[in-house]
Design an enzyme around this catalytic site. Structure first.
Site, mmCIF file in Angstrom:
data_model
loop_
_atom_site.group_PDB
_atom_site.id
_atom_site.type_symbol
_atom_site.label_atom_id
_atom_site.label_comp_id
_atom_site.label_asym_id
_atom_site.label_seq_id
_atom_site.Cartn_x
_atom_site.Cartn_y
_atom_site.Cartn_z
ATOM 1 N N ASP A 66 -83.874 112.475 74.423
ATOM 2 C CA ASP A 66 -84.088 112.173 73.020
ATOM 3 C C ASP A 66 -82.729 112.195 72.317
ATOM 4 O O ASP A 66 -81.690 112.342 72.950
ATOM 5 C CB ASP A 66 -85.063 113.174 72.383
ATOM 6 C CG ASP A 66 -84.560 114.623 72.476
ATOM 7 O OD1 ASP A 66 -83.466 114.835 73.034
ATOM 8 O OD2 ASP A 66 -85.250 115.526 71.989
ATOM 9 N N ASP A 77 -76.859 128.584 115.948
ATOM 10 C CA ASP A 77 -77.457 128.590 114.611
ATOM 11 C C ASP A 77 -76.798 129.601 113.682
ATOM 12 O O ASP A 77 -76.816 129.432 112.461
ATOM 13 C CB ASP A 77 -78.961 128.928 114.689
ATOM 14 C CG ASP A 77 -79.816 127.666 114.754
ATOM 15 O OD1 ASP A 77 -79.312 126.594 114.373
ATOM 16 O OD2 ASP A 77 -80.981 127.763 115.168
#
Length: 838
Positions: free
Chosen positions: A327, A684
């Site tokens: 806006d 990992d």
């Protein structure tokens, strides 16, 4: 309490009696007891996982479950020690994932507490604000414009109450609500004395008693029946596609390897365990945990920059956003609406127009807005001679506020609002001389006067009045009014907003303004902030376009002016259909549907409840600079998540492809199942720290999306490169060093883990590893993994896993291969990124 299922058919006294409440509300102790009895007033908590369920979810993969069962079976059949090691590694991997996700979940809960939506209730006879989740049956809620309804309620008293029930009934227009008793058979959308969870107040005020909360509400029942969940984000959709792709590769590989090993007359159980271990090795098991950690860390970092994330996956969309709709007021402008002047129909300053506007603003009791505040502060008048009799509150359909006054023996309706909506109810115009003429004679001049004000950057409101006979009135009496003049409002552009807009564009984000203000005002602001060649569309023009035509027009339009509330959502949907990732910033009652429709709904901490509740992201300040910082952090989070995907899939694919191939030619398994799982766990480990890694500026410079084709190409190229060096390792171990089975497994374990760990430092960036330094924790975790791997064969743990110390010649040859591999990966990366764009 058995009649509460049709509470709209009961009197307020009966419902208060059945809910064991009073008009003064519950006591604090009673409310706490009911909270324990009925549970939290939240639909989301129905699906919330406990810590135990979060732990179990780490092992929900069918491959993991089959592997555990097979290991348990092997304990009873032959190799108990190896099976126990396999189970231990799987458990450690699962616990790592649980620890990461649990920490992320707790961090997010603390952040969400900062932007809780609260309800105003009466407790011990006093008005107080509490989180919506703590509202219980019997609570008396106090409602006003912008408030969400926290449960299913019966209206006790109301004043001009208008409620948006579109989320529940699909009814487009707001519904007027008032106290009363209705037949038990009254349908949901005709229950004018009832309020429902999930709806919100548009205008007016009310008090209501809560009858049902949580899953017992109408909205809760619908959610339960339909198993509602938030729409899948762009990033989640990409992860789903990636998951399916990986599953196909894994299933084919497992089936082929198992069949080949059985064909070669190897033990069935050992072959099965080997195939399953390969599948686990190929699967990026920690991806859910890595994603959660990345998102939670991103949310925590964004919180420090005054951006609170309510829906974690929206962070990725935030980074992918390429169109930003906002806006005007408070975002592009200062948000401090000020009065420039009050003028009559001739454009001359008029105290009479200002007096009537002041009367209207000072007497309003419904929707509070900054325009009325500005009017009250601009100039004060003595209005002691005026007595307020009645009011019709402002709403977003009429766009007017009307108040009935009595002065002496004269009753007078004074109305102000959007110019077009005021002129629509006027039949006459008051001239500068105080005469009235038919509006038809001066309508064109009135619009021209407003256009002139708009071209100077002023927003024009209309002021009108009407003499009236009665002491009460309704919106139907807003007719045959006399137009008397304009209020000229201004809201200057924010300091530095032009630079902010340029920075958005440099980040690859196209800003678009959506405003209810006139086209002239909108264009004036846009030109002041320097948006190049603004192309505008008005709400009336938009109304004439089909959805398909609008989809083509929205791309080139950057100003939408004179837009109705329901048109905002249509603009957002058209932009999404045109292939954009759309962000929308709104803070008003009429922004909720557009916030829901956007890929990233953004609101501010000071917004009304319904806007804050609909948003994915809440800015603690209504400032585009804050938003830009959030976008950058979203892109950092997205980039680090993709790094893990690139690293895990390429390294795992290469290792498993190599292992699968060589297993067909060796008289022994190249790695034991437990050794495969250990390799996967160690490679990992460094990637657990990827959320803290540095991100190259190029990856933050423009929006990016999950590209499965690119990931597949990356996996194949770098996976095959890994395999080439794996087979070079096999050749060196077998043909040059004449390794025995235990030496072969130890040698390949060392080369596989060390090379996979070091190559992480290569593939984490598009640049040379000398030009892009890794994050501190990633570097430390990588070096720690390399150190643990090198020394493991010389430890009792290495012996337990079936490794043995290697001669110096083995170590030197393997070291040379690792160095050669890292150098080759650096060069292949440069060629890959020069040919494949992402």
């Amino acid at each position: 309490m058995n009649q509460q299922s049709t509470f709209w058919s009961l009197s307020t006294d009966t419902v208060l009696q059945q809910t064991h409440s009073t008009a003064a509300g519950l006591s604090h102790a009673d409310a706490q007891q009911r909270l324990s009895q009925y549970g939290a007033n939240s639909l989301k908590q129905i699906h919330k996982s406990s810590a135990f369920m979060m732990l179990l979810n780490q092992f929900k993969s069918p491959i993991i479950l089959i592997l555990i069962l097979a290991a348990v079976l092997s304990i009873f059949l032959k190799d108990a020690a190896d099976a126990i090691i396999i189970i231990a590694i799987v458990l450690i991997s699962g616990l790592l994932g649980f620890w990461q996700e649990r920490g992320a979940s707790n961090a997010v809960e603390k952040l969400l507490a900062l932007v809780q939506v609260k309800a105003t209730v009466l407790r011990d006879g006093q008005s107080q604000e509490i989180p919506n989740e703590e509202v219980v049956p019997g609570d008396i809620v106090v409602l006003g414009a912008g408030k969400t309804i926290p449960g299913d309620c019966l209206v006790l008293e109301s004043k001009d109450l208008s409620v948006n029930e579109a989320a529940l009934t699909g009814e487009t227009y707001p519904v007027d609500k008032q106290n009363g008793v209705l037949p038990a058979a009254t349908g949901l959308n005709q229950r004018t004395n009832s309020l429902y969870m999930g709806t919100n107040v548009i205008s007016g005020t009310a008090k209501a008693v809560v009858v049902h909360t949580g899953k017992e509400t109408e909205f809760g029942k619908v959610s339960q029946r339909l198993k509602l969940r938030p729409p899948e984000t762009e990033f989640e959709h990409g992860l789903s596609k990636f998951g399916y792709f990986l599953m196909e590769v894994t299933l084919v590989l497992v089936a082929l390897i198992f069949a080949a090993n059985v064909y070669l007359h190897r033990p069935v159980l050992e072959s099965f365990m080997f195939s399953l271990a390969l599948a686990v090795g190929l699967t990026p098991q920690l991806l859910p945990a890595i994603v959660s950690v990345n998102l939670a860390r991103g949310a925590a970092t964004m919180a420090k920059k005054r951006v609170i994330v309510k829906h974690l996956p929206a962070i990725e969309n935030f980074g992918s956003m390429n169109v930003f709709c906002t806006d005007k007021t408070g975002t592009l402008t200062e948000g401090e609406v000020k009065i420039h002047s009050a003028v009559d129909v001739e454009g001359k300053d008029s105290d009479r127009v200002l007096l009537y506007a002041y009367l209207n603003a000072i007497s309003e009791s419904g929707y509070v807005n900054p325009i009325d505040k500005a009017i009250r502060e601009y100039k004060t008048f003595d209005i002691s001679g005026y007595q307020k009799l009645d009011e019709v509150a402002y709403d977003f359909n009429r766009k007017r506020l009307s108040i009935l006054f009595k002065k002496d023996s004269r009753n007078l309706i004074v109305t102000k609002g959007a110019l077009k909506n005021i002129l629509d109810v006027c039949s006459t115009v008051e001239t500068a001389e105080g005469k009235t003429i038919d509006i038809a004679d001066g309508r064109q001049k009135l619009h021209q006067q407003a256009e002139d004000l708009g071209s100077k950057g002023f927003r024009a409101l209309g002021v009108a009045y009407r003499d009236f006979e009665r002491d009460s009135f309704s919106k139907d009496d807003e007719t045959n009014m006399t137009f008397m003049g304009y209020l000229a409002l201004f809201d200057p552009p924010k300091a530095g907003i032009a630079d902010t807009i340029k920075e958005l564009e440099l980040l690859g984000i196209t800003p678009k303004m959506i405003t209810g203000d006139s086209k002239a005002v909108a264009m004036s602001i846009i030109q002041q902030i320097g948006l190049p060649e603004p192309k505008a569309m008005t709400g009336s023009e938009l109304e004439k376009l089909s959805d398909e035509a609008l989809m083509h027009r929205v791309q080139d339009t950057n100003v939408f002016a004179e837009v109705e509330p329901n048109q905002k959502e249509r603009i957002i949907i058209a932009l999404k259909k045109a292939g954009n990732v759309v962000g929308y910033l709104g803070d008003g009652i009429n922004d909720a549907s557009a916030l829901h429709a956007a890929d990233v709904g953004i609101s501010v901490e000071s917004a009304v409840d319904v806007a804050k509740e609909a948003a994915d992201i809440v800015l603690m300040e209504k400032d585009l600079n804050v938003l830009i910082e959030g976008v950058k952090e979203g892109r950092v989070t997205f980039a680090n998540t993709l790094k893990y995907v690139f690293m895990a899939t390429s390294a795992n694919f290469g290792n498993m492809f190599s292992m699968a191939g060589i297993s067909l030619f060796l008289p022994f398994l190249p790695l034991l199942p437990s050794q495969i799982l250990l390799t996967n766990l160690l490679t990992d480990f460094p990637e657990l720290t990827i959320a803290t890694d540095r991100v190259d500026k190029e990856l933050v410079s423009k929006p990016r999306r999950m590209d499965i084709k690119f990931i597949r190409n990356f996996m194949i190229v770098f996976g095959l490169l890994s395999s080439i060096f794996d087979y070079l390792t096999f050749g060196a171990l077998l043909l040059l060093l004449h390794a025995q089975p235990q030496q072969f497994r130890t040698g390949w374990f060392l080369e596989s883990v060390i090379s996979a760990s070091l190559v992480v430092l290569v593939v984490r960036t598009r640049k040379s590893i000398f030009d892009s330094k890794p994050g501190k924790y990633l570097l430390m975790a990588t070096l720690a993994t390399v150190g643990v791997t090198i020394f493991m064969p010389w430890t009792p743990l290495g012996t337990l896993f079936g490794f043995q110390p290697l001669p110096l010649s083995f170590v030197l040859v393997l070291g040379a291969i690792v160095l050669f591999y890292v150098t080759a990966a650096e060069n292949v990366k440069r060629v890959f990124y020069s040919r494949v764009k992402f």
